[in-house]
Scaffold this motif. Structure first.
Motif, PDB file in Angstrom:
ATOM      1  N   ALA A 198       0.847  -1.206   0.000  1.00 23.17           N
ATOM      2  CA  ALA A 198       0.000   0.000   0.000  1.00 23.17           C
ATOM      3  C   ALA A 198       0.876   1.246   0.000  1.00 23.17           C
ATOM      4  CB  ALA A 198      -0.927   0.002   1.215  1.00 23.17           C
ATOM      5  N   ARG A 199       0.454   2.221  -0.789  1.00 23.13           N
ATOM      6  CA  ARG A 199       1.095   3.540  -0.800  1.00 23.13           C
ATOM      7  C   ARG A 199       0.105   4.543  -0.225  1.00 23.13           C
ATOM      8  NH1 ARG A 199       5.869   3.706  -3.425  1.00 23.13           N
ATOM      9  NH2 ARG A 199       6.342   1.947  -4.800  1.00 23.13           N
ATOM     10  N   VAL A 200       0.601   5.425   0.622  1.00 17.94           N
ATOM     11  CA  VAL A 200      -0.252   6.416   1.276  1.00 17.94           C
ATOM     12  C   VAL A 200       0.149   7.796   0.773  1.00 17.94           C
ATOM     13  CG1 VAL A 200      -1.043   7.361   3.476  1.00 17.94           C
ATOM     14  CG2 VAL A 200      -0.453   4.932   3.313  1.00 17.94           C
ATOM     15  N   LYS A 201      -0.741   8.419  -0.001  1.00 18.00           N
ATOM     16  CA  LYS A 201      -0.516   9.773  -0.500  1.00 18.00           C
ATOM     17  C   LYS A 201      -1.001  10.756   0.573  1.00 18.00           C
ATOM     18  CE  LYS A 201       0.692   8.430  -4.715  1.00 18.00           C
ATOM     19  NZ  LYS A 201       2.012   8.701  -5.316  1.00 18.00           N
ATOM     20  N   ILE A 202      -0.129  11.661   0.979  1.00 17.14           N
ATOM     21  CA  ILE A 202      -0.462  12.589   2.058  1.00 17.14           C
ATOM     22  C   ILE A 202      -0.570  14.001   1.499  1.00 17.14           C
ATOM     23  CG2 ILE A 202       0.186  13.411   4.350  1.00 17.14           C
ATOM     24  CD1 ILE A 202       1.937  10.946   4.661  1.00 17.14           C
TER      25      ILE A 202
ATOM     26  N   GLU B 230      -7.563   0.579  -5.457  1.00 19.12           N
ATOM     27  CA  GLU B 230      -6.643  -0.504  -5.830  1.00 19.12           C
ATOM     28  C   GLU B 230      -6.299  -0.330  -7.310  1.00 19.12           C
ATOM     29  OE1 GLU B 230      -6.267  -5.413  -5.565  1.00 19.12           O
ATOM     30  OE2 GLU B 230      -8.162  -4.416  -5.098  1.00 19.12           O
ATOM     31  N   PRO B 231      -5.376   0.592  -7.616  1.00 24.13           N
ATOM     32  CA  PRO B 231      -5.055   0.875  -9.027  1.00 24.13           C
ATOM     33  C   PRO B 231      -4.460  -0.310  -9.761  1.00 24.13           C
ATOM     34  CG  PRO B 231      -3.499   1.968  -7.542  1.00 24.13           C
ATOM     35  CD  PRO B 231      -4.595   1.417  -6.685  1.00 24.13           C
ATOM     36  N   SER B 232      -3.738  -1.169  -9.041  1.00 31.13           N
ATOM     37  CA  SER B 232      -3.188  -2.391  -9.627  1.00 31.13           C
ATOM     38  C   SER B 232      -3.502  -3.553  -8.697  1.00 31.13           C
ATOM     39  CB  SER B 232      -1.666  -2.288  -9.824  1.00 31.13           C
ATOM     40  OG  SER B 232      -1.352  -1.225 -10.704  1.00 31.13           O
ATOM     41  N   ARG B 233      -3.514  -4.754  -9.244  1.00 34.64           N
ATOM     42  CA  ARG B 233      -3.870  -5.926  -8.447  1.00 34.64           C
ATOM     43  C   ARG B 233      -2.954  -6.065  -7.233  1.00 34.64           C
ATOM     44  NH1 ARG B 233      -2.609 -11.690  -8.945  1.00 34.64           N
ATOM     45  NH2 ARG B 233      -4.290 -12.893  -7.981  1.00 34.64           N
ATOM     46  N   CYS B 234      -3.574  -6.105  -6.079  1.00 38.02           N
ATOM     47  CA  CYS B 234      -2.880  -6.293  -4.808  1.00 38.02           C
ATOM     48  C   CYS B 234      -1.992  -5.105  -4.422  1.00 38.02           C
ATOM     49  CB  CYS B 234      -2.039  -7.576  -4.799  1.00 38.02           C
ATOM     50  SG  CYS B 234      -3.021  -9.054  -5.142  1.00 38.02           S
ATOM     51  N   GLU B 235      -2.138  -3.980  -5.138  1.00 34.32           N
ATOM     52  CA  GLU B 235      -1.411  -2.749  -4.814  1.00 34.32           C
ATOM     53  C   GLU B 235      -2.441  -1.661  -4.499  1.00 34.32           C
ATOM     54  OE1 GLU B 235       1.220  -1.791  -7.972  1.00 34.32           O
ATOM     55  OE2 GLU B 235       2.453  -3.608  -7.729  1.00 34.32           O
ATOM     56  N   TYR B 236      -2.437  -1.201  -3.277  1.00 31.71           N
ATOM     57  CA  TYR B 236      -3.471  -0.284  -2.813  1.00 31.71           C
ATOM     58  C   TYR B 236      -2.916   1.138  -2.669  1.00 31.71           C
ATOM     59  CZ  TYR B 236      -5.803  -4.680  -1.724  1.00 31.71           C
ATOM     60  OH  TYR B 236      -6.380  -5.919  -1.816  1.00 31.71           O
ATOM     61  N   GLN B 237      -3.815   2.104  -2.803  1.00 31.57           N
ATOM     62  CA  GLN B 237      -3.428   3.502  -2.632  1.00 31.57           C
ATOM     63  C   GLN B 237      -4.375   4.160  -1.637  1.00 31.57           C
ATOM     64  OE1 GLN B 237      -1.988   5.892  -5.946  1.00 31.57           O
ATOM     65  NE2 GLN B 237      -3.434   7.520  -5.390  1.00 31.57           N
ATOM     66  N   TYR B 238      -3.807   4.648  -0.538  1.00 33.17           N
ATOM     67  CA  TYR B 238      -4.561   5.351   0.491  1.00 33.17           C
ATOM     68  C   TYR B 238      -4.420   6.850   0.256  1.00 33.17           C
ATOM     69  CZ  TYR B 238      -5.177   1.230   3.556  1.00 33.17           C
ATOM     70  OH  TYR B 238      -5.549   0.027   4.086  1.00 33.17           O
ATOM     71  N   GLU B 239      -5.523   7.574   0.418  1.00 30.95           N
ATOM     72  CA  GLU B 239      -5.504   9.040   0.367  1.00 30.95           C
ATOM     73  C   GLU B 239      -5.679   9.550   1.796  1.00 30.95           C
ATOM     74  OE1 GLU B 239      -4.795  10.522  -2.360  1.00 30.95           O
ATOM     75  OE2 GLU B 239      -5.028   8.815  -3.730  1.00 30.95           O
ATOM     76  N   TYR B 240      -4.727  10.366   2.233  1.00 29.92           N
ATOM     77  CA  TYR B 240      -4.705  10.787   3.632  1.00 29.92           C
ATOM     78  C   TYR B 240      -4.389  12.283   3.698  1.00 29.92           C
ATOM     79  CZ  TYR B 240      -3.318  10.694   8.596  1.00 29.92           C
ATOM     80  OH  TYR B 240      -3.224  10.922   9.940  1.00 29.92           O
ATOM     81  N   ILE B 241      -5.095  12.999   4.565  1.00 29.52           N
ATOM     82  CA  ILE B 241      -4.794  14.423   4.753  1.00 29.52           C
ATOM     83  C   ILE B 241      -4.283  14.640   6.165  1.00 29.52           C
ATOM     84  CG2 ILE B 241      -6.468  15.218   3.047  1.00 29.52           C
ATOM     85  CD1 ILE B 241      -8.356  15.898   5.374  1.00 29.52           C
ATOM     86  N   SER B 242      -3.385  15.606   6.297  1.00 30.14           N
ATOM     87  CA  SER B 242      -2.794  15.892   7.604  1.00 30.14           C
ATOM     88  C   SER B 242      -2.176  17.286   7.596  1.00 30.14           C
ATOM     89  CB  SER B 242      -1.711  14.862   7.943  1.00 30.14           C
ATOM     90  OG  SER B 242      -1.003  15.231   9.112  1.00 30.14           O
ATOM     91  N   PRO B 243      -2.255  18.000   8.704  1.00 32.77           N
ATOM     92  CA  PRO B 243      -1.552  19.285   8.799  1.00 32.77           C
ATOM     93  C   PRO B 243      -0.050  19.132   8.613  1.00 32.77           C
ATOM     94  CG  PRO B 243      -3.166  19.077  10.558  1.00 32.77           C
ATOM     95  CD  PRO B 243      -3.083  17.742   9.911  1.00 32.77           C
ATOM     96  N   ALA B 244       0.455  17.923   8.905  1.00 33.11           N
ATOM     97  CA  ALA B 244       1.888  17.695   8.775  1.00 33.11           C
ATOM     98  C   ALA B 244       2.361  17.835   7.334  1.00 33.11           C
ATOM     99  CB  ALA B 244       2.251  16.304   9.307  1.00 33.11           C
ATOM    100  N   ALA B 245       1.427  17.766   6.366  1.00 31.60           N
ATOM    101  CA  ALA B 245       1.796  17.896   4.948  1.00 31.60           C
ATOM    102  C   ALA B 245       1.647  19.325   4.444  1.00 31.60           C
ATOM    103  CB  ALA B 245       0.938  16.950   4.108  1.00 31.60           C
ATOM    104  N   CYS B 246       1.260  20.262   5.300  1.00 30.46           N
ATOM    105  CA  CYS B 246       1.070  21.657   4.874  1.00 30.46           C
ATOM    106  C   CYS B 246       2.397  22.406   4.916  1.00 30.46           C
ATOM    107  CB  CYS B 246       0.051  22.357   5.777  1.00 30.46           C
ATOM    108  SG  CYS B 246      -1.608  21.631   5.708  1.00 30.46           S
ATOM    109  N   SER B 247       2.736  23.055   3.796  1.00 28.93           N
ATOM    110  CA  SER B 247       3.983  23.828   3.752  1.00 28.93           C
ATOM    111  C   SER B 247       3.733  25.250   4.225  1.00 28.93           C
ATOM    112  CB  SER B 247       4.544  23.829   2.327  1.00 28.93           C
ATOM    113  OG  SER B 247       3.589  24.350   1.422  1.00 28.93           O
TER     114      SER B 247
END
Length: 557
Positions: A514-518, A531-548
């Motif tokens: 799994a890949r987690v996009k922040i 699940e863009p590819s078989r057995c490969e997952y993509q998580y979408e995550y938001i957090s203040p820690a990603a704010c520049s």
């Protein structure tokens, strides 16, 4: 220089159309302004398009008359001579888009009857494009203000998370220092306990070794006595059975003993007699002492009701079967003879019956039965534990050595366990301290937390720096999609993507990952999973820690 035109009434309709045609050509070639900037050219490049000079292709390949600029024919290889037409495939058209965002579009979109520029400048002639730049600009400004506020609020929370993260690491460092001190203290205690244990185990070992040697010698004597007893028992039995004293047993001598009537039909058959002679006509004394008595003894004991063959399964117990001359001989147990008072008093000796039914008492044959009976009390048999305790007793001095050694071993084991426990705590703590929580520790507060996202079928869980999992909503086992691996964002901002690998294996496929996009957000939340590819997952995550950090300035639209 803008050319002037005058139309007299006598020119009529034809001259009016001629004027419109000339104006159309001029408007297609130039932007009507003070300096006649060619259509499709930004003001920043106006100096390169001087109507008073020949035009130099921007790639420097040609010099052409300026009249050939925007003449709907591609003369320059780079297409720079046709910025306002679609003649050159490599050309580009500049949209001024006043009130919105200026930009270029491919020349192929010029005059294609589709409005691409919000100000409509890419279309001329019959197509009328509405100017939507103000509307788009207003929407863009509102979105920009929203994003600016999001960035500002998010960054403020990022600063707070970074502060908490630094406190978190500081507390873990302090905890580690305390555990290290405690570990050293426990190691000293363990070393001392080990020294004491070794000291008290040495005399215990010597004492137990003496007892072992004594027990071995005692066992040897007991074994020798048992062997002598068994030999004497067999010797007495052979003397009894060897009625003619010739030093061997024959079939006729065996047949005179009712004891050997295995099927209890009142006589000893030839087959029954041969069975006890190992299927031979006679047996020597040596053979009887080594093997014959072992076969005959159980039948003598059965006469006295003292032999109990082992029973493995009560429900499936079968009578033993012996072979004689290729035919099975069934061994049955006849009812025991009732003993007279005289026979009961002679219980210590073996009673045998000859062919005439007369009893014979053989001294010393079943003395072991008396020894077993000594273990029984009037109210029942002695317990195995009582016997073991009796056998394991030592003299008082030896027992004290054993007790001291046991106590020392127990204290050492306790100290050793304490050391192992604190070492385990330190290993777990070091695992946390070795995690990369960002250059300012802003991701540290996420450690130990978990976030869920539900769709129609599954509940997805993300535990940052630990694992990513999937569980069916209608029940079922949890599937491991991956364990924490590393940061995998781009080099200039690697803290925008997490990677979790070594997940549960897919059937006939790879291990799950799994890949987690922040992305920047004012809260920590899992917003989507795919699940863009078989057995490969993509998580979408938001957090203040990603704010520049917001830039103090503005962009003109």
């Amino acid at each position: 220089m803008l050319t002037s035109f005058s139309i007299s009434p006598c020119m009529g309709k034809v001259n009016s159309l001629s004027f419109l045609f000339v104006f159309s050509v001029l408007s297609n070639r130039f932007v009507i302004s003070d300096n006649l900037t060619p259509r499709g050219v930004p003001l920043s490049r106006a100096a390169l398009y001087d109507p008073q000079k020949d035009f130099s292709c921007l790639d420097g390949s040609k010099l052409i008359p300026f009249s050939m600029v925007n003449d709907d024919y591609c003369d320059c290889p780079d297409g720079s001579d046709e910025p306002g037409t679609s003649a050159c495939s490599r050309g580009s058209f500049f949209c001024q888009n006043a009130g919105f965002v200026a930009g270029y579009i491919p020349s192929s979109r010029v005059n294609d009857h589709i409005c691409d520029c919000c100000d409509g400048s890419d279309e001329s002639g019959t197509v009328q494009c509405s100017n939507t730049c103000d509307e788009l600009g207003r929407a863009a400004r509102e979105e920009g203000e929203r994003l600016a506020k999001l960035l500002k609020d998010g960054y403020q929370k990022r600063v707070e998370m970074a502060s908490s993260g630094k406190e978190f690491r500081k507390s873990k460092d302090e905890e580690k220092a305390k555990l290290e001190v405690e570990r050293q203290r426990l190691e000293i205690i363990k070393t001392e306990k080990e020294r004491i244990k070794e000291e008290v185990e040495a005399p215990e070992k010597e004492a137990l070794e003496r007892y072992r040697l004594i027990e071995e010698e005692k066992q040897k004597l007991l074994n020798a006595a048992e062997e002598a007893k068994a030999a004497s028992e067999a010797e007495n039995m052979f003397i009894l059975l060897d009625s003619n004293g010739d030093g061997k047993l024959t079939k006729d001598e065996i047949k005179t003993r009712q004891t050997f009537d295995k099927n209890k039909d009142g006589e000893v058959s030839d087959d029954e007699a041969l069975f006890f002679l190992n299927m031979e006509e006679e047996m020597s004394k040596e053979d009887f002492l080594t093997t014959g008595w072992m076969m005959a003894k159980p039948f003598f004991l059965m006469d006295q009701g003292m032999f109990q063959p082992p029973i493995e399964d009560q429900e499936e117990e079968q009578e033993p079967s012996l072979m004689s001359g290729g035919q099975p001989i069934t061994v049955t147990e006849a009812p025991l003879k009732e003993l007279t008072e005289e026979e009961i008093q002679a219980q210590g000796d073996h009673v045998s019956y000859n062919a005439a039914g007369e009893k014979e008492i053989i001294p010393g044959v079943v003395e072991e039965q008396e020894e077993e009976e000594e273990l029984y009390e009037e109210d029942g048999p002695a317990s195995v534990e009582d016997v073991k305790v009796e056998e394991s007793k030592y003299d008082e001095a030896t027992q004290q050595l054993i007790d001291a050694a046991e106590k020392a071993r127990s204290e050492f084991n306790e100290a050793d366990k304490s050391v192992r426990d604190i070492v385990h705590q330190l290993e777990e703590l070091n695992d946390v301290l070795n995690l990369d929580f960002g250059d300012d520790e802003r991701f540290a507060p996420l450690h130990g937390q978990c976030f869920d996202f539900e769709d129609r079928e599954y509940v997805y869980t993300l535990c940052p720096f630990k694992s990513a999992t999937q569980k069916p909503r209608n029940g079922g086992g949890e599937v491991n999609l991956g364990k924490w691996g590393s940061w995998t964002g781009p080099e200039d901002n690697k803290y925008t993507e997490m990677f979790y690998d070594r997940g549960q294996n897919c059937w006939n496929g790879p291990n799950r990952s799994a890949r987690v996009k922040i992305a920047c957000g004012t809260e920590n939340r899992l917003t989507g999973v795919s699940e863009p590819s078989r057995c490969e997952y993509q998580y979408e995550y938001i957090s203040p820690a990603a704010c520049s950090q917001p830039h103090h300035g503005h962009d003109e639209l």
